[in-house]
Design a protein around this motif. Structure first.
Motif, mmCIF file in Angstrom:
data_model
loop_
_atom_site.group_PDB
_atom_site.id
_atom_site.type_symbol
_atom_site.label_atom_id
_atom_site.label_comp_id
_atom_site.label_asym_id
_atom_site.label_seq_id
_atom_site.Cartn_x
_atom_site.Cartn_y
_atom_site.Cartn_z
ATOM 1 N N THR A 21 2.545 3.792 -1.486
ATOM 2 C CA THR A 21 1.790 2.959 -2.180
ATOM 3 C C THR A 21 2.455 1.948 -2.652
ATOM 4 O O THR A 21 2.241 0.769 -2.754
ATOM 5 C CB THR A 21 0.563 3.482 -2.717
ATOM 6 O OG1 THR A 21 0.106 4.708 -1.955
ATOM 7 C CG2 THR A 21 -0.310 2.444 -3.380
ATOM 8 N N VAL A 45 3.051 9.782 -1.437
ATOM 9 C CA VAL A 45 1.539 8.714 -1.113
ATOM 10 C C VAL A 45 2.041 7.784 -2.139
ATOM 11 O O VAL A 45 1.888 6.491 -2.025
ATOM 12 C CB VAL A 45 0.573 9.628 -1.387
ATOM 13 C CG1 VAL A 45 -0.589 8.421 -1.188
ATOM 14 C CG2 VAL A 45 0.268 10.626 -0.053
ATOM 15 N N GLY A 94 -1.995 5.452 3.167
ATOM 16 C CA GLY A 94 -3.574 5.646 3.216
ATOM 17 C C GLY A 94 -3.899 4.135 3.619
ATOM 18 O O GLY A 94 -5.400 3.753 3.683
ATOM 19 N N ASN A 95 -3.295 3.178 3.982
ATOM 20 C CA ASN A 95 -3.659 1.810 4.286
ATOM 21 C C ASN A 95 -4.142 1.657 5.738
ATOM 22 O O ASN A 95 -3.171 1.009 6.525
ATOM 23 C CB ASN A 95 -2.445 0.773 3.799
ATOM 24 C CG ASN A 95 -2.221 0.898 2.383
ATOM 25 O OD1 ASN A 95 -2.894 1.191 1.620
ATOM 26 N ND2 ASN A 95 -1.120 0.379 2.052
ATOM 27 N N VAL A 96 -4.904 2.166 6.203
ATOM 28 C CA VAL A 96 -5.476 2.464 7.550
ATOM 29 C C VAL A 96 -6.997 2.063 7.513
ATOM 30 O O VAL A 96 -7.590 1.920 6.741
ATOM 31 C CB VAL A 96 -4.992 3.845 8.055
ATOM 32 C CG1 VAL A 96 -3.820 4.096 8.189
ATOM 33 C CG2 VAL A 96 -6.187 4.874 7.522
ATOM 34 N N ASN A 150 2.785 2.310 5.594
ATOM 35 C CA ASN A 150 1.231 2.095 5.402
ATOM 36 C C ASN A 150 0.294 3.356 5.763
ATOM 37 O O ASN A 150 -0.735 3.599 4.966
ATOM 38 C CB ASN A 150 0.899 0.963 6.416
ATOM 39 C CG ASN A 150 0.990 -0.294 5.407
ATOM 40 O OD1 ASN A 150 0.542 -0.398 4.451
ATOM 41 N ND2 ASN A 150 1.283 -1.365 6.167
ATOM 42 N N LEU A 151 0.602 4.027 6.844
ATOM 43 C CA LEU A 151 -0.095 5.191 7.042
ATOM 44 C C LEU A 151 -0.087 6.390 6.182
ATOM 45 O O LEU A 151 -0.940 6.859 5.700
ATOM 46 C CB LEU A 151 0.685 5.695 8.514
ATOM 47 C CG LEU A 151 -0.085 7.014 9.058
ATOM 48 C CD1 LEU A 151 -1.561 6.566 9.631
ATOM 49 C CD2 LEU A 151 0.525 7.436 9.968
#
Length: 67
Positions: free
Chosen positions: A29, A25, A56-58, A52-53
């Motif tokens: 990031t 992660v 955590g960029n969702v 991105n998934l």
């Protein structure tokens, strides 16, 4: 195959899995923060979407160059 005969082995394996997930992660990031979010290449665009998934960029979170 992993032998979980001792309770300490299972505990160490779970801790290692959590540490690896945290590193993945963090790395995703870092990558998504440093590179542009749009690519001309379809494969690179899909890889970036996967990163991105993982990072955590969702949802409602958008990169600066997507607005």
């Amino acid at each position: 195959m992993i032998d979980f005969s001792a309770a300490g082995d299972l505990e160490r394996t779970i801790i290692l899995a959590v540490e690896v997930l945290a590193m993945m992660v963090t790395l995703a990031t870092l990558i998504t923060a440093l590179v542009p979010s749009r690519w001309d290449n379809d494969l690179a665009d899909r890889i970036f979407s996967l990163l991105n998934l993982i990072a955590g960029n969702v949802g409602h979170i958008k990169n600066a160059d997507e607005e």
